[in-house]
Write an enzyme that holds these catalytic residues in place. Sequence first.
Site, PDB file in Angstrom:
ATOM      1  N   ASP A   1      17.964  72.534  29.641  1.00  0.00           N
ATOM      2  CA  ASP A   1      18.104  71.184  30.207  1.00  0.00           C
ATOM      3  C   ASP A   1      18.607  71.236  31.647  1.00  0.00           C
ATOM      4  OD1 ASP A   1      20.693  71.982  29.727  1.00  0.00           O
ATOM      5  OD2 ASP A   1      21.188  70.378  28.345  1.00  0.00           O
TER       6      ASP A   1
ATOM      7  N   ASN B   1      29.675  64.304  22.254  1.00  0.00           N
ATOM      8  CA  ASN B   1      29.143  63.187  21.457  1.00  0.00           C
ATOM      9  C   ASN B   1      28.112  63.694  20.441  1.00  0.00           C
ATOM     10  OD1 ASN B   1      27.076  63.907  23.101  1.00  0.00           O
ATOM     11  ND2 ASN B   1      26.700  61.883  23.961  1.00  0.00           N
TER      12      ASN B   1
ATOM     13  N   HIS C   1      25.613  65.761  21.160  1.00  0.00           N
ATOM     14  CA  HIS C   1      24.277  66.027  21.713  1.00  0.00           C
ATOM     15  C   HIS C   1      23.962  67.522  21.747  1.00  0.00           C
ATOM     16  CE1 HIS C   1      25.731  66.184  26.213  1.00  0.00           C
ATOM     17  NE2 HIS C   1      25.699  67.393  25.709  1.00  0.00           N
TER      18      HIS C   1
ATOM     19  N   GLU D   1      20.613  62.948  23.568  1.00  0.00           N
ATOM     20  CA  GLU D   1      21.764  62.094  23.314  1.00  0.00           C
ATOM     21  C   GLU D   1      21.611  61.357  21.978  1.00  0.00           C
ATOM     22  OE1 GLU D   1      24.194  62.648  25.115  1.00  0.00           O
ATOM     23  OE2 GLU D   1      24.037  61.984  27.189  1.00  0.00           O
TER      24      GLU D   1
END
Length: 243
Positions: free
Chosen positions: A67, A136, A138, A143
């Site tokens: 990413d 979170n 991810h 996400e």
Amino acid sequence: MRLKQFKNYEELSDFAATDIADAIKNKPSLVLCLASGDTPKLTVDLLVKKIKEEKINYSKITFIGLDEWVGLPPTNTGSCHYFFQNKLIGPLQLKPSQYFLFDALAADLQNDCKKMDQFINDKNGIDIMLVGIGMNGHIGFNEPGTSFNSLSHVIELDEITRSVGQKYFNEQVELGKGITIGFKHLLNTKKVFLMANGSKKAELIKKTVEGPVTESFPASIMQKHNNGFVIVDEEACMVKSFH
Ligand code: GLP
């Protein structure tokens, strides 16, 4: 999916680096996809060390970056590109044909996603993927809410990701979007490691391995992978049943 626990970060990293090094020995044309970030740092260092010390032939491997932060130049020390260039591509002197990283500055980001998907298809898929987990839940920049069926895509970053992400940068940066490999590629990858260390990841790992499989907690996708390994150090593990 299986959970493997190691005494500390060093043993965890050594396990992952050894597994990847052995995989290259067994398949010289291995296609490897890695996350950047704090978690895989030592694994990447140990992998490069092993490759050099054991004189492993890596001339045919392919490397894929998981990413990137959209809009950041590769010279920004907090970019994923900088991480990979400094820790892997540079030290191993990989040829440009041997790796593919997202271009965070591309005028047409959708096209860059297509190029990544095409690159992965041309290589007949990814053999090993090593990912971390965001605060979170991810994976990459997938996400909460990302479809488990997604290909490479651009995404608006979650508030938690924007604030936690500041830790990679020397000065405050505006983090808006991310570009990432999607979950379809993760599910198609032959072997996936999700790595976590430290107590701040413990709750997240518990949810990853014991919680419901849901797109609202992305890392739970690991439960769907039959050759997926959640690998953690003692601090990141509160899942007694797996010990
Ligand atoms: C970042 C990256 C992920 C990374 C994760 C965890 O935002 N997009 O690829 O795995 O968050 O990072 P760290 O290992 O620094 O905790």
